[in-house]
Write a protein that holds these residues in place. Structure first.
Motif, PDB file in Angstrom:
ATOM      1  N   LEU A  12       0.832  -1.205   0.000  1.00 43.03           N
ATOM      2  CA  LEU A  12       0.000   0.000   0.000  1.00 43.03           C
ATOM      3  C   LEU A  12       0.867   1.256   0.000  1.00 43.03           C
ATOM      4  CD1 LEU A  12      -2.748   1.352   0.095  1.00 43.03           C
ATOM      5  CD2 LEU A  12      -2.717   1.108   2.598  1.00 43.03           C
ATOM      6  N   LEU A  16       0.658   4.182  -2.876  1.00 43.28           N
ATOM      7  CA  LEU A  16       0.350   5.589  -2.591  1.00 43.28           C
ATOM      8  C   LEU A  16       1.504   6.511  -2.949  1.00 43.28           C
ATOM      9  CD1 LEU A  16      -1.627   5.225   0.766  1.00 43.28           C
ATOM     10  CD2 LEU A  16      -2.515   5.582  -1.546  1.00 43.28           C
ATOM     11  N   PRO A 318      -7.928   2.924  -1.511  1.00 44.55           N
ATOM     12  CA  PRO A 318      -7.088   4.038  -1.055  1.00 44.55           C
ATOM     13  C   PRO A 318      -6.530   4.874  -2.206  1.00 44.55           C
ATOM     14  CG  PRO A 318      -6.554   2.041   0.153  1.00 44.55           C
ATOM     15  CD  PRO A 318      -7.461   1.626  -0.962  1.00 44.55           C
ATOM     16  N   ARG A 321      -9.274   7.200  -3.539  1.00 46.16           N
ATOM     17  CA  ARG A 321      -9.520   8.313  -2.609  1.00 46.16           C
ATOM     18  C   ARG A 321      -8.381   9.326  -2.640  1.00 46.16           C
ATOM     19  NH1 ARG A 321     -13.664   7.736   1.088  1.00 46.16           N
ATOM     20  NH2 ARG A 321     -12.559   8.945   2.671  1.00 46.16           N
ATOM     21  N   LYS A 322      -7.145   8.864  -2.823  1.00 47.02           N
ATOM     22  CA  LYS A 322      -6.050   9.823  -2.926  1.00 47.02           C
ATOM     23  C   LYS A 322      -6.165  10.634  -4.214  1.00 47.02           C
ATOM     24  CE  LYS A 322      -1.094  10.565  -2.497  1.00 47.02           C
ATOM     25  NZ  LYS A 322       0.247   9.995  -2.243  1.00 47.02           N
ATOM     26  N   THR A 327      -9.618  12.038   2.366  1.00 48.60           N
ATOM     27  CA  THR A 327      -8.925  11.366   3.465  1.00 48.60           C
ATOM     28  C   THR A 327      -9.945  10.909   4.488  1.00 48.60           C
ATOM     29  OG1 THR A 327      -8.579  13.491   4.559  1.00 48.60           O
ATOM     30  CG2 THR A 327      -6.794  12.682   3.149  1.00 48.60           C
ATOM     31  N   TYR A 329      -7.334   7.702   3.429  1.00 46.43           N
ATOM     32  CA  TYR A 329      -7.298   6.918   2.204  1.00 46.43           C
ATOM     33  C   TYR A 329      -7.897   5.528   2.409  1.00 46.43           C
ATOM     34  CZ  TYR A 329      -3.989  10.575   0.805  1.00 46.43           C
ATOM     35  OH  TYR A 329      -3.399  11.778   0.519  1.00 46.43           O
ATOM     36  N   SER A 330      -7.532   4.888   3.494  1.00 44.14           N
ATOM     37  CA  SER A 330      -8.008   3.525   3.761  1.00 44.14           C
ATOM     38  C   SER A 330      -9.230   3.551   4.666  1.00 44.14           C
ATOM     39  CB  SER A 330      -6.907   2.689   4.422  1.00 44.14           C
ATOM     40  OG  SER A 330      -5.817   2.503   3.551  1.00 44.14           O
TER      41      SER A 330
END
Length: 410
Positions: A12, A16, A318, A321-322, A327, A329-330
């Motif tokens: 992850l 990211l 995640p 969402r990024k 936020t 993300y997870s």
């Protein structure tokens, strides 16, 4: 990460590190629903922008009606009428009344409104039997919002109430990042589209619908592409055709160690996509990298539906969402009491399908179904994932466990 087994957190972090939020721009209000604002919005006008009536009734001077009662009513001449958006009368003289509708601007000289219920609803003259208090039933300019107030903070997720406020102060757009465009490819010569006949050796493609729906639920624009056969050239052609409209590509299947693992066979030679094992169950075989001239992130997920869905939750969600600037993300975890014991392989983070509920004894979670990564019926019957850490091999009934709630926004 090389050839060694990666942890969930290591993969992850790698993902990211390669994801940058999409560039923000002014978007029409409805297009920005559920997206974070990329600007601080300051009120350009007052709300209300002028003194207006909160009731249908008569605009008056309090001094003219202060003694009105049923026994001693006050009679005033009605010198006009003001409807919302029809302000033909701008001022009134002492000793008169103006019929006024809800939302209509108060005429200069009036300081209160007598609602219809306290009058005989007269047209030329009005009989008033009850006096308001000073300023009663008048909405004052700026009592809700004043020029210069901060309406929306940078990063606030824009819901219906925010958009209604923005429209009310005259904003037609708001700066936000766009919804990521997620292309979903299912690979497998055995796959068939729902609604078509099945052969004795074929199965319906559920993964692409599962992943497209998950991407849409996450706030992205999902493009579900037709099934790609187990042929490297066909896969690369399909991928190349789709990159023009993709901010993210998600594939399912073809990433393990078999003879027909087409995704791995097609992309491994490029050197731009990592394939390896992750210390998790389900979802051990994974792949991630950047493809095409625009360096589009690609997630190559395992083909079993539960593995594919859990991998989406762990890694793709995640990233989406990024890209949107949302936020955390997870998906966060909460705690619940386990109803039945579960075991877990040492050294792997296990994600167990669960049914989460809250009653007077507190939140509980029950394991749903078996461990098989093909059991999509059990997945559909779940509303949570029980997260068992890598160093835990068993959890007894009654213990507190970490839980990810799958149907809750965050």
């Amino acid at each position: 990460m090389g050839d060694r087994v990666a942890t969930v957190d290591q993969l992850l972090d790698r993902i990211l590190d390669h994801i940058e939020p999409l560039k923000d721009f002014p978007q029409p209000l409805l297009e920005a629903l559920d997206l974070p604002s990329a600007e601080e919005v300051i009120a350009p006008i007052d709300l209300p922008s002028f003194d207006n009536s909160a009731m249908d009734g008569y605009a008056v001077r309090l001094a003219d009606v202060v003694g009105a009662t049923e026994e001693s009513p006050v009679h005033l001449p009605v010198v006009g009428e003001i409807g919302a958006g029809q302000a033909g009368i701008l001022a009134m003289s002492p000793g008169t009344a103006v019929k006024i509708m809800t939302g209509a601007p108060m005429p200069t000289g009036a300081d209160s409104v007598v609602p219809y219920e306290w009058t005989d609803r007269g047209v030329a003259n009005v009989r008033i039997v009850q006096a308001p208090t000073e300023g009663q039933h008048v909405r004052r300019a700026g009592e809700d919002v004043s020029v210069g107030d901060v309406l929306i903070e940078h990063g606030s997720v824009l819901g219906p109430r925010h958009l209604g406020l923005l429209a009310s102060v005259g904003r037609a757009t708001v700066r936000s990042r766009p919804r990521p465009r997620v292309v979903i490819l299912s690979t497998g010569s055995e796959l068939r589209d729902p609604g078509t006949p099945l052969g004795h050796d074929s199965i319906y493609d559920g993964n692409s619908w599962l992943l497209a729906a998950a991407a849409r639920r996450a706030g992205a624009i999902a493009y579900r592409v037709g099934i790609v056969p187990d042929e490297p050239r066909a896969f690369l052609d399909a991928l190349g055709d789709q990159l023009v409209r993709a901010d993210v590509v998600v594939t399912s299947g073809g990433v393990s160690q078999g003879d027909y693992d087409v995704v791995k066979e097609a992309l491994a030679p490029t050197g731009s996509v990592w394939f390896g094992s992750v210390a998790m169950q389900p979802g051990k075989p994974q792949g991630f990298g950047l493809v095409g001239e625009e360096r589009v992130p690609i997630f190559t997920l395992p083909g079993n539906p539960v593995s594919s869905y859990v991998s989406f939750e762990a890694f793709v969600l995640p990233a989406i969402r990024k890209l949107m600037g949302r936020t955390p993300y997870s998906r966060p975890t909460t705690r619940a009491r386990l109803t039945h014991p579960i075991s877990s392989p040492e050294g792997r983070r296990q994600f167990v399908r669960g049914a989460y509920e809250v009653d007077r004894g507190g939140p509980f979670v029950s394991p749903v179904g078996g461990h098989g990564s093909h059991l999509i019926g059990d997945l559909a019957g779940s509303n949570a994932l029980i997260v068992v850490p890598e160093d835990v091999t068993s959890v007894t009934a009654g213990e507190q466990v970490q839980v990810k709630l799958l149907d809750e926004d965050f």
